[in-house]
Design a protein around this motif. Structure first.
Motif, PDB file in Angstrom:
ATOM      1  N   GLY A  61      39.219  29.035  33.365  1.00 55.07           N
ATOM      2  CA  GLY A  61      39.113  30.325  34.051  1.00 55.07           C
ATOM      3  C   GLY A  61      40.493  30.865  34.360  1.00 55.07           C
ATOM      4  O   GLY A  61      41.270  30.208  35.063  1.00 55.07           O
ATOM      5  N   GLY A  62      40.792  32.025  33.849  1.00 55.55           N
ATOM      6  CA  GLY A  62      42.104  32.630  34.112  1.00 55.55           C
ATOM      7  C   GLY A  62      42.322  33.774  33.153  1.00 55.55           C
ATOM      8  O   GLY A  62      41.948  33.693  31.985  1.00 55.55           O
ATOM      9  N   ILE A  63      42.893  34.846  33.657  1.00 46.75           N
ATOM     10  CA  ILE A  63      43.137  36.052  32.860  1.00 46.75           C
ATOM     11  C   ILE A  63      44.622  36.071  32.484  1.00 46.75           C
ATOM     12  O   ILE A  63      45.473  35.756  33.312  1.00 46.75           O
ATOM     13  CB  ILE A  63      42.790  37.305  33.701  1.00 46.75           C
ATOM     14  CG1 ILE A  63      41.299  37.317  34.076  1.00 46.75           C
ATOM     15  CG2 ILE A  63      43.214  38.584  32.995  1.00 46.75           C
ATOM     16  CD1 ILE A  63      40.350  37.805  33.029  1.00 46.75           C
ATOM     17  N   CYS A  94      37.289  34.382  34.817  1.00 43.34           N
ATOM     18  CA  CYS A  94      38.233  34.122  35.904  1.00 43.34           C
ATOM     19  C   CYS A  94      37.420  33.867  37.162  1.00 43.34           C
ATOM     20  O   CYS A  94      36.214  34.128  37.203  1.00 43.34           O
ATOM     21  CB  CYS A  94      39.172  35.315  36.113  1.00 43.34           C
ATOM     22  SG  CYS A  94      38.328  36.846  36.489  1.00 43.34           S
ATOM     23  N   SER A  95      38.094  33.344  38.176  1.00 43.84           N
ATOM     24  CA  SER A  95      37.396  33.130  39.436  1.00 43.84           C
ATOM     25  C   SER A  95      38.227  33.714  40.572  1.00 43.84           C
ATOM     26  O   SER A  95      39.433  33.535  40.572  1.00 43.84           O
ATOM     27  CB  SER A  95      37.143  31.642  39.667  1.00 43.84           C
ATOM     28  OG  SER A  95      38.376  30.977  39.839  1.00 43.84           O
ATOM     29  N   ASP A 145      47.610  37.598  38.971  1.00 40.87           N
ATOM     30  CA  ASP A 145      46.960  36.281  38.794  1.00 40.87           C
ATOM     31  C   ASP A 145      46.975  35.904  37.310  1.00 40.87           C
ATOM     32  O   ASP A 145      45.953  35.451  36.762  1.00 40.87           O
ATOM     33  CB  ASP A 145      45.537  36.197  39.373  1.00 40.87           C
ATOM     34  CG  ASP A 145      45.053  34.743  39.441  1.00 40.87           C
ATOM     35  OD1 ASP A 145      45.869  33.822  39.210  1.00 40.87           O
ATOM     36  OD2 ASP A 145      43.855  34.528  39.706  1.00 40.87           O
ATOM     37  N   HIS A 189      43.393  37.689  45.241  1.00 42.33           N
ATOM     38  CA  HIS A 189      42.381  38.175  44.270  1.00 42.33           C
ATOM     39  C   HIS A 189      40.976  38.381  44.850  1.00 42.33           C
ATOM     40  O   HIS A 189      40.006  37.782  44.390  1.00 42.33           O
ATOM     41  CB  HIS A 189      42.352  37.292  43.023  1.00 42.33           C
ATOM     42  CG  HIS A 189      42.159  35.813  43.214  1.00 42.33           C
ATOM     43  ND1 HIS A 189      41.250  35.265  44.080  1.00 42.33           N
ATOM     44  CD2 HIS A 189      42.765  34.754  42.610  1.00 42.33           C
ATOM     45  CE1 HIS A 189      41.296  33.952  44.000  1.00 42.33           C
ATOM     46  NE2 HIS A 189      42.223  33.624  43.116  1.00 42.33           N
ATOM     47  N   LYS A 212      40.273  27.794  26.253  1.00 40.80           N
ATOM     48  CA  LYS A 212      39.432  28.980  26.478  1.00 40.80           C
ATOM     49  C   LYS A 212      38.131  28.885  25.668  1.00 40.80           C
ATOM     50  O   LYS A 212      37.236  29.729  25.845  1.00 40.80           O
ATOM     51  CB  LYS A 212      40.187  30.266  26.105  1.00 40.80           C
ATOM     52  CG  LYS A 212      41.202  30.755  27.128  1.00 40.80           C
ATOM     53  CD  LYS A 212      40.597  30.994  28.505  1.00 40.80           C
ATOM     54  CE  LYS A 212      40.574  32.385  29.015  1.00 40.80           C
ATOM     55  NZ  LYS A 212      40.007  32.491  30.393  1.00 40.80           N
ATOM     56  N   SER A 228      46.997  33.722  34.637  1.00 42.09           N
ATOM     57  CA  SER A 228      46.679  32.291  34.636  1.00 42.09           C
ATOM     58  C   SER A 228      46.211  31.869  33.246  1.00 42.09           C
ATOM     59  O   SER A 228      45.017  31.684  33.005  1.00 42.09           O
ATOM     60  CB  SER A 228      45.616  31.988  35.699  1.00 42.09           C
ATOM     61  OG  SER A 228      45.292  30.615  35.663  1.00 42.09           O
TER      62      SER A 228
END
Ligand SMILES: NC(=O)N[C@H]1NC(=O)NC1=O
Ligand SMILES: [Zn+2]
Ligand SMILES: [Zn+2]
Length: 510
Positions: free
Chosen positions: A392-394, A343-344, A371, A297, A380, A373
């Motif tokens: 953090g996560g899409i 996200c990171s 990714d 990513h 959230k 996640s």
């Protein structure tokens, strides 16, 4: 009259034959063997020997009319051009002008089971994958509990996945301080069948998945070199000297710009600088020749990308992935408080997004992954909208094909590029020599889809992720509808329905 040629299967002969295909009205490519897989209820079709055809089949480096013979789970033959003379007796599924393409291979998904099945899970995740045209997933070693960092914890993963997989699933293992300096521990994890390892250079957000430093990485690579398997790296590192631009207590945690400032591009740059020696070690004659570093990513299309381009240019074995969310969204558009976009590394400004597209089209970025996640919706913090505290996560697994296509169209992407970024290159990364292309002898892992079909991802749209409302793509207008998904010849998804039984395989490296 049609000309016919029999190919000895996959391999070097095919590009030459592809040239010949342009000269002849029709050609037939045959696989040298066939092998049956699957079983009762695994497929929405009653037979395991049939042809599928359309005007737009992505095969042999081209897109055009072709028929693909599926037999016993494999692609047995491909007839290109005026294929009708070859398709005798067997059932033919004629998909008209829909696209027939290799199924997508998502090398970066967090399925979170065992231990956090309330976040996603093998059944929901692989149903979403099948509905999205993904035929193989490689599961990340963290977010499940325990993390996949040993032979024993890999066994727990494989057991937890039994009878739940609608697509094929492989596993990455974790490179963590506990095993990185201990070659025999790493070897037992690799011998147990993980396809490669994954490590973090910053805190991962998961307590039992601590970060590694460059020494851990350099040592881990020496063991990976023996196995010729890759190390996937989350390349963000907190710089030794924090810049003045860091956040101070005054900034609004609901504002996306606050989050963006909290993880500047220097985090990616600092990690990649720290990897310079490890990357050098992967060169021919280097200490870990045979190993391979894969940067997951990538978001920073400036210095971080340039450093990686330089390393590749200098002979390091490095590949780069980015994700649809970095290509679809820009920081300017993220609404304040909308933590679905957290996200990171973070989604950066629009100019950075355009540069990522350029790097992808130029081949500097090799491939794409989701990714995916997710977490439970409460993590959230969607009501608070606190970007600094939210998970953090899409969430994107089911949508990556239409998203890549919808946002890529204006950059002029082609179907062959999609197949390269989403199937061929990921298959190589994961060491899957029989997957990622529509060629004789390969697994019949196929997606049939209509690029031109537009739809709104509204509340009436079927979403198979465990938690639909945490996805940043909800409400978007997209183009590209998946009609059918085949996994090793089994029709696992068609017209909004899944096969009755979950017959995906676990993929373990030997
Ligand atoms: N632990 C985990 O899944 N982290 C992922 N989420 C994200 O946004 N980036 C990641 O690396
Ligand atoms: Zn990551
Ligand atoms: Zn991840």
């Amino acid at each position: 009259m049609a000309a016919a040629a029999a190919a000895a299967g996959k391999g070097r002969a095919l590009p030459l034959l592809a040239v010949a295909a342009a000269l002849a009205a029709a050609l037939l490519y045959r696989a040298p063997f066939s092998k049956s897989l699957g079983g009762e209820g695994c497929s929405l079709l009653p037979q395991d020997h049939f042809w599928i055809a359309s005007e737009r089949v992505v095969t042999l480096g081209r897109v055009g009319p072709a028929a693909v013979e599926v037999k016993g789970g494999l692609i047995n033959a491909i007839a290109v051009g005026d294929y009708r003379s070859f398709v005798l007796r067997r059932p033919l599924l004629d998909y008209g002008d829909a696209v027939i393409m290799p199924g997508l291979i998502d090398v970066h998904a967090h399925l979170d089971e065992p231990g956090r099945a309330e976040w996603e899970g093998f059944s929901t995740g692989t149903r979403a994958a099948a509905a999205g045209g993904i035929t193989t997933l490689v599961d990340m070693p963290l977010n499940s509990f325990p993390s996949t960092v040993s032979e024993e914890t890999l066994k727990l993963k494989v057991e937890a996945s039994r009878d739940k997989l609608y697509v094929d699933v492989g596993f990455w293992g974790g490179l963590v301080p506990e095993n990185a300096l201990n070659p025999s521990k790493l070897e037992s994890l690799l011998n147990a069948g993980v396809l490669g390892l994954k490590s973090f250079m910053c805190p991962s957000g998961i307590n039992d998945f601590p970060m590694t430093n460059s020494t851990h990485i350099e040592e881990g690579l020496v063991t990976l070199a023996k196995y010729k398997r890759p190390l996937l790296i989350h390349a963000e590192r907190i710089p030794d000297v924090e810049s003045d631009e860091g956040i101070d207590g005054e900034l609004d945690p609901r504002s996306y710009s606050t989050y963006l400032k909290s993880r500047p591009p220097i985090w990616e740059e600092s990690a990649i600088r720290d990897l310079q020696r490890a990357m050098k070690d992967t060169k021919v004659g280097g200490r870990s020749e045979g190993a391979h570093i894969h940067i997951v990513h990538l978001s920073d299309a400036e210095t971080s990308l340039q450093l990686l381009k330089d390393a590749k240019h200098n002979g390091a074995r490095v590949s780069i992935e980015t994700c649809p969310h970095y290509l679809a969204f820009s920081a300017e558009e993220v609404p304040d408080g909308d933590t679905r976009f957290k996200c990171s590394p973070p989604i950066r400004h629009a100019a950075n997004k355009d540069n990522l597209w350029e790097a992808l089209l130029d081949g500097h970025i090799d491939m794409l992954s989701s990714d995916h996640s997710p977490s439970t919706p409460d993590l959230k913090l969607m009501e608070d909208g606190n970007f600094l505290k939210a998970w953090g996560g899409i969430s994107s697994l089911q949508f990556v094909l239409p998203v890549t296509w919808s946002y890529g169209k204006k950059h002029g992407i082609t179907l062959n590029q999609l197949a390269s970024w989403w199937s061929e290159k990921p298959a190589m990364l994961a060491g899957q020599k029989n997957k990622g292309s529509i060629l004789p002898g390969y697994h019949a892992d196929i997606v049939v889809w209509k690029p031109e079909a537009e739809f709104q991802l509204d509340n009436s749209h079927a979403v198979y992720h465990k938690h639909r409302n945490i996805s940043a793509y909800l409400g978007k207008e997209l183009s590209g509808k998946v009609l059918s998904t085949f996994v090793r010849g089994n029709l696992v998804f068609a017209e909004g329905k899944h096969a009755g039984a979950a017959c995906g395989a676990t993929i373990l490296a030997k």
